[in-house]
Scaffold this active site. Structure first.
Site, PDB file in Angstrom:
ATOM      1  N   TYR A  81       0.845  -1.208   0.000  1.00  0.00           N
ATOM      2  CA  TYR A  81       0.000   0.000   0.000  1.00  0.00           C
ATOM      3  C   TYR A  81       0.879   1.257   0.000  1.00  0.00           C
ATOM      4  O   TYR A  81       0.632   2.203  -0.764  1.00  0.00           O
ATOM      5  CB  TYR A  81      -0.900  -0.029   1.234  1.00  0.00           C
ATOM      6  CG  TYR A  81      -1.676   1.238   1.492  1.00  0.00           C
ATOM      7  CD1 TYR A  81      -2.853   1.526   0.807  1.00  0.00           C
ATOM      8  CD2 TYR A  81      -1.235   2.163   2.453  1.00  0.00           C
ATOM      9  CE1 TYR A  81      -3.571   2.690   1.066  1.00  0.00           C
ATOM     10  CE2 TYR A  81      -1.950   3.326   2.721  1.00  0.00           C
ATOM     11  CZ  TYR A  81      -3.113   3.584   2.026  1.00  0.00           C
ATOM     12  OH  TYR A  81      -3.820   4.738   2.275  1.00  0.00           O
TER      13      TYR A  81
HETATM   14  P1  NAP Z   1     -12.954   4.085   2.876  1.00  0.00           P
HETATM   15  O1  NAP Z   1     -13.695   4.774   3.986  1.00  0.00           O
HETATM   16  O2  NAP Z   1     -12.604   2.647   3.015  1.00  0.00           O
HETATM   17  O3  NAP Z   1     -13.748   4.338   1.502  1.00  0.00           O
HETATM   18  C1  NAP Z   1     -13.231   3.802   0.332  1.00  0.00           C
HETATM   19  C2  NAP Z   1     -14.015   4.315  -0.848  1.00  0.00           C
HETATM   20  O4  NAP Z   1     -13.376   3.848  -2.030  1.00  0.00           O
HETATM   21  C3  NAP Z   1     -15.431   3.799  -0.872  1.00  0.00           C
HETATM   22  O5  NAP Z   1     -16.258   4.805  -1.419  1.00  0.00           O
HETATM   23  C4  NAP Z   1     -15.335   2.595  -1.791  1.00  0.00           C
HETATM   24  O6  NAP Z   1     -16.566   2.272  -2.469  1.00  0.00           O
HETATM   25  C5  NAP Z   1     -14.316   3.112  -2.792  1.00  0.00           C
HETATM   26  N1  NAP Z   1     -13.608   2.043  -3.524  1.00  0.00           N
HETATM   27  C6  NAP Z   1     -12.898   1.014  -3.028  1.00  0.00           C
HETATM   28  N2  NAP Z   1     -12.414   0.258  -4.025  1.00  0.00           N
HETATM   29  C7  NAP Z   1     -12.853   0.817  -5.177  1.00  0.00           C
HETATM   30  C8  NAP Z   1     -12.732   0.481  -6.547  1.00  0.00           C
HETATM   31  N3  NAP Z   1     -12.047  -0.597  -6.944  1.00  0.00           N
HETATM   32  N4  NAP Z   1     -13.334   1.281  -7.450  1.00  0.00           N
HETATM   33  C9  NAP Z   1     -14.038   2.376  -7.074  1.00  0.00           C
HETATM   34  N5  NAP Z   1     -14.191   2.736  -5.796  1.00  0.00           N
HETATM   35  C10 NAP Z   1     -13.620   1.963  -4.860  1.00  0.00           C
HETATM   36  O7  NAP Z   1     -11.549   4.821   2.604  1.00  0.00           O
HETATM   37  P2  NAP Z   1     -10.992   6.265   3.036  1.00  0.00           P
HETATM   38  O8  NAP Z   1     -10.289   6.105   4.321  1.00  0.00           O
HETATM   39  O9  NAP Z   1     -12.000   7.310   2.852  1.00  0.00           O
HETATM   40  O10 NAP Z   1      -9.835   6.394   1.930  1.00  0.00           O
HETATM   41  C11 NAP Z   1      -9.960   7.214   0.788  1.00  0.00           C
HETATM   42  C12 NAP Z   1      -8.573   7.437   0.241  1.00  0.00           C
HETATM   43  O11 NAP Z   1      -7.771   8.047   1.254  1.00  0.00           O
HETATM   44  C13 NAP Z   1      -7.833   6.144  -0.149  1.00  0.00           C
HETATM   45  O12 NAP Z   1      -7.102   6.345  -1.333  1.00  0.00           O
HETATM   46  C14 NAP Z   1      -6.905   5.904   1.020  1.00  0.00           C
HETATM   47  O13 NAP Z   1      -5.767   5.179   0.642  1.00  0.00           O
HETATM   48  C15 NAP Z   1      -6.563   7.328   1.399  1.00  0.00           C
HETATM   49  N6  NAP Z   1      -6.057   7.465   2.775  1.00  0.00           N
HETATM   50  C16 NAP Z   1      -6.856   7.189   3.841  1.00  0.00           C
HETATM   51  C17 NAP Z   1      -6.323   7.308   5.124  1.00  0.00           C
HETATM   52  C18 NAP Z   1      -7.114   7.021   6.360  1.00  0.00           C
HETATM   53  O14 NAP Z   1      -6.531   6.960   7.470  1.00  0.00           O
HETATM   54  N7  NAP Z   1      -8.421   6.826   6.271  1.00  0.00           N
HETATM   55  C19 NAP Z   1      -4.992   7.715   5.297  1.00  0.00           C
HETATM   56  C20 NAP Z   1      -4.225   7.990   4.176  1.00  0.00           C
HETATM   57  C21 NAP Z   1      -4.773   7.864   2.918  1.00  0.00           C
HETATM   58  P3  NAP Z   1     -17.669   1.276  -1.803  1.00  0.00           P
HETATM   59  O15 NAP Z   1     -18.367   2.083  -0.721  1.00  0.00           O
HETATM   60  O16 NAP Z   1     -18.576   0.931  -2.930  1.00  0.00           O
HETATM   61  O17 NAP Z   1     -16.930   0.111  -1.239  1.00  0.00           O
END
Ligand code: NAP
Length: 248
Positions: free
Chosen positions: A157
């Site tokens: 990741y």
């Molecule tokens: P999350 O709450 O798990 O939400 C993930 C989102 O991505 C959901 O809307 C999901 O759709 C969608 N998704 C997953 N796989 C997909 C695919 N193959 N095609 C299209 N959509 C897809 O994640 P989050 O924490 O908001 O993360 C968003 C971004 O921030 C990511 O890139 C993550 O790496 C980054 N990030 C997050 C954190 C953290 O601590 N949360 C830290 C650093 C970076 P469904 O609802 O349909 O499953």
């Protein structure tokens, strides 16, 4: 000024926050999701309640044809794009690299790297002035893991997000004269569902307490940075990678 924005992974978490904050500005939002239609519908309702327009678009960003269809659907509904947020991303359960199988790593790279690159390519094709676009802003969502490495948890990741940082640097230079600004946000420990999907629902709470700011961040705190980078308020910001990580 009204804007047409496409946000990948906008059904939940950071993507949803960015969508609702865009709605507050009166913008029109393509709300992409992978499979959770109910969550996507909730985001659409929240964007509309905030004052914007929205449609939900099911599309797996690891599928090139689905990506193109998603861009088409957004432009058919609202007109030419002004902004794209490359936000969809996944983690897998914590593991040392020595114990990772190929299928896991392939899935991480297919969604987080190839998916993001293909969405960036579509954004470049549609927003570049020389190709008939009206310019715009691309915001890539990286992660603090890109500079920390994710040892014993997810070096796959972390590496996928390193690629997002490099994409941001290179593409910002390619598209500068095309009226398209390319930037990234690099979140730290943010309270969303992603940690449960990696098997540690309380990860952001536990590790967030150890950051300089002493707490995890919220999805809205990242969403605000994303929407600022989409807006004209950041008009001279280009090729930047903005840490939104509480100093961690
Ligand atoms: P999350 O709450 O798990 O939400 C993930 C989102 O991505 C959901 O809307 C999901 O759709 C969608 N998704 C997953 N796989 C997909 C695919 N193959 N095609 C299209 N959509 C897809 O994640 P989050 O924490 O908001 O993360 C968003 C971004 O921030 C990511 O890139 C993550 O790496 C980054 N990030 C997050 C954190 C953290 O601590 N949360 C830290 C650093 C970076 P469904 O609802 O349909 O499953």
């Amino acid at each position: 000024m009204s804007r047409v924005i496409l946000i990948t992974g906008a059904s939940r978490g950071i993507g949803r926050s960015a969508a609702v904050l865009a709605g507050k500005r009166g913008w029109s939002v393509g709300v992409n999701y992978a499979s959770n239609a109910r969550a996507a519908d909730e985001t659409v309702a929240a964007v509309r309640a905030a004052g914007g327009k929205a449609i939900a678009i099911e599309s797996d960003v690891s599928d090139e044809a689905a990506i193109i269809a998603m861009f088409d659907a957004t432009e058919q509904a609202f007109g030419k794009l002004d902004g794209v947020v490359n936000n969809a991303g996944i983690v897998a359960p914590g593991s040392a690299l020595a114990d990772m199988d190929t299928a896991r790593m392939k899935r991480i790279f297919d969604i987080n790297v190839l998916g993001a690159y293909l969405c960036a390519r579509e954004a470049a094709r549609r927003m570049s002035v020389s190709r008939g676009g009206r310019g715009g802003s691309l915001v890539n969502v990286s992660a603090a893991a890109a500079r920390l490495g994710g040892p014993n948890e997810y070096v796959d990741y972390a590496g996928s997000k390193g690629a997002i940082d490099t994409l941001t640097l290179g593409l910002s230079k390619e598209l500068g004269r095309e009226g398209v600004r390319v930037n990234a946000v690099r979140p730290g420990l943010i309270e969303t569902d992603i940690h449960a999907s990696g098997g540690k629902p309380d990860r952001a709470q536990v590790l967030g307490a150890q950051t300089p700011i002493g707490r995890p961040g919220t999805a809205d705190e990242v969403g605000e940075s994303i929407v600022w980078l989409l807006s004209d308020e950041s008009s001279y910001v280009m090729g930047a990678i903005l840490d939104v990580a509480g100093g961690g």
